[in-house]
Scaffold this active site. Structure first.
Site, PDB file in Angstrom:
ATOM      1  N   GLU A 208       0.846  -1.187   0.000  1.00  0.00           N
ATOM      2  CA  GLU A 208       0.000   0.000   0.000  1.00  0.00           C
ATOM      3  C   GLU A 208       0.882   1.237   0.000  1.00  0.00           C
ATOM      4  OE1 GLU A 208      -3.780  -1.437   2.740  1.00  0.00           O
ATOM      5  OE2 GLU A 208      -2.081  -0.457   3.710  1.00  0.00           O
ATOM      6  N   HIS A 246      -5.996   1.903   6.128  1.00  0.00           N
ATOM      7  CA  HIS A 246      -5.147   1.494   7.241  1.00  0.00           C
ATOM      8  C   HIS A 246      -4.418   2.679   7.852  1.00  0.00           C
ATOM      9  CE1 HIS A 246      -4.879  -2.781   5.379  1.00  0.00           C
ATOM     10  NE2 HIS A 246      -5.876  -2.702   6.236  1.00  0.00           N
TER      11      HIS A 246
END
Length: 286
Positions: A208, A246
Site C-alpha cells: 500500500e 489502514h
C-alpha cells in the site's frame, strides 16, 4: 508452507467472546489444530468442544505441546494478553485493531526479545490450504498451490487469492502482516521464509501507499532471494497527507506514493502489476 503446519498446536485467547467463538468454530471446521482457549474466570467451560482455561500457564500444564496463539481480545487489554503469549509460545497472531501505538511498539519489542514470531496487529492472520488457518479469512478462496502471498491488506489478499486459486495456480501460504504503522513480521521477514520454503515457487507481495517496507523488502530480495516476486501497490490516486484505510497508509512527501514505490520495486527486479487482475498473467509468464 510457512509458520502454520502439522506441528502447530494453537490456542485462542478470548475464546468465549463473540469473535473468539465465531472464528474458533470456523478455524476448527477448516482443520486447524485448536487445543485450548483462555478466558479469565471462565475455566472449565468449553467452546466448540475446546476446553477453556484462565491462563496460558494453566494450558501449558495440561497441553505442553501448545506453541501458537491467536488473540481476539479488545484493544485495551491486548498488551497483557500478548505479553503472556509471547513469553510462553513461538507464534502469536493479533487480529485486534485500534491498539494504542505505544502498546504495539512494546509488544513488538517484547516479541523480538523473546524470539517469538509476531503477526499483526490488525491482521486477517495466516492460512495454509489443506493444513489450517489462524485468522479470519474466508477459506473457500484459498486453494492449495505454489504461490506464497504476503499482504498488508485483508481485502486485497482475498481478491488476489481468489484470482490465483481460480486460475488453478493456488496458494502455498498466505500471510497478512497487518495494516498498522508498527507490526511484528514485516515483508522482508516473510519473504525470507518463503525463500526457504520448498512448497513455494513464486511470491506475491501486496503493498500500500505509505512507508518504505515494500521497497526495503524488494532491495533485500534482489540481493538475497532467488524466487520471483510479483507485487501490486494499492493507492495510486491517494492524496498527500490523507490516511487511506489502514493507519499505516498515509503518504508523507513522495517516498510513499504508489507510483514511486512501483518504480523502486521494478528497479529492484520485482515484477510490478498495474492492477490486481494482472497478477495471474504475470505469474504464468515467469
Amino acid at each position: 508452507m510457512i509458520l502454520l503446519d502439522e506441528n502447530t498446536h494453537a490456542i485462542v485467547q478470548g475464546i468465549t467472546g463473540k469473535q473468539g467463538r465465531f472464528h474458533t468454530k470456523d478455524m476448527l471446521a477448516y482443520g486447524t489444530n485448536i487445543v485450548a482457549g483462555t478466558s479469565p474466570g471462565k475455566a472449565g467451560q468449553t467452546v466448540e468442544g475446546v476446553p477453556v482455561y484462565n491462563s496460558i500457564e494453566e494450558i501449558k500444564k495440561h497441553h505442553p505441546e501448545v506453541n501458537a496463539s491467536i488473540i481476539f481480545i479488545p484493544a485495551p487489554y491486548v498488551k497483557d494478553a500478548a505479553f503472556e503469549a509471547i513469553s510462553e509460545l513461538d507464534l502469536v497472531i493479533i487480529i485486534t485493531e485500534h491498539i494504542p501505538i505505544r502498546d504495539t511498539m512494546e509488544i513488538v519489542e517484547y516479541a523480538k526479545e523473546n524470539n517469538t514470531i509476531l503477526i499483526g496487529p490488525n491482521t486477517p492472520g495466516i492460512i495454509t490450504p489443506e493444513i489450517g488457518k489462524l485468522g479470519i479469512m474466508p477459506t473457500h478462496i484459498f486453494q492449495k498451490g505454489k504461490v506464497g502471498l504476503v499482504s498488508r491488506s485483508g481485502t486485497l489478499t482475498y481478491e488476489v487469492a481468489s484470482q490465483i486459486s481460480n486460475s488453478g495456480i493456488g496458494i502455498s501460504t498466505a500471510v497478512g502482516i497487518g495494516g498498522d504503522p508498527v507490526n511484528g513480521q514485516n515483508f522482508t521477514d516473510i519473504l525470507k521464509k518463503f525463500e526457504e520454503d520448498s512448497e513455494t515457487e513464486k511470491i506475491v507481495m501486496l503493498g500500500e501507499i505509505g512507508g518504505i517496507a515494500e521497497v526495503k523488502a524488494a532491495k533485500y530480495a534482489e540481493e538475497h532471494l532467488t524466487k520471483p516476486i510479483v507485487s501490486f501497490i494499492a493507492g495510486v490516486s491517494a492524496p498527500l497527507g490523507k490516511r487511506m484505510g489502514h493507519a499505516g497508509a498515509i503518504i508523507e512527501g513522495t517516498d510513499g506514493t504508489a507510483q514511486n514505490k512501483k518504480d523502486l520495486l521494478a528497479g529492484h527486479g520485482v515484477h510490478v502489476a498495474d492492477r490486481p487482475a494482472d497478477i495471474v498473467n504475470i505469474i504464468k509468464n515467469l
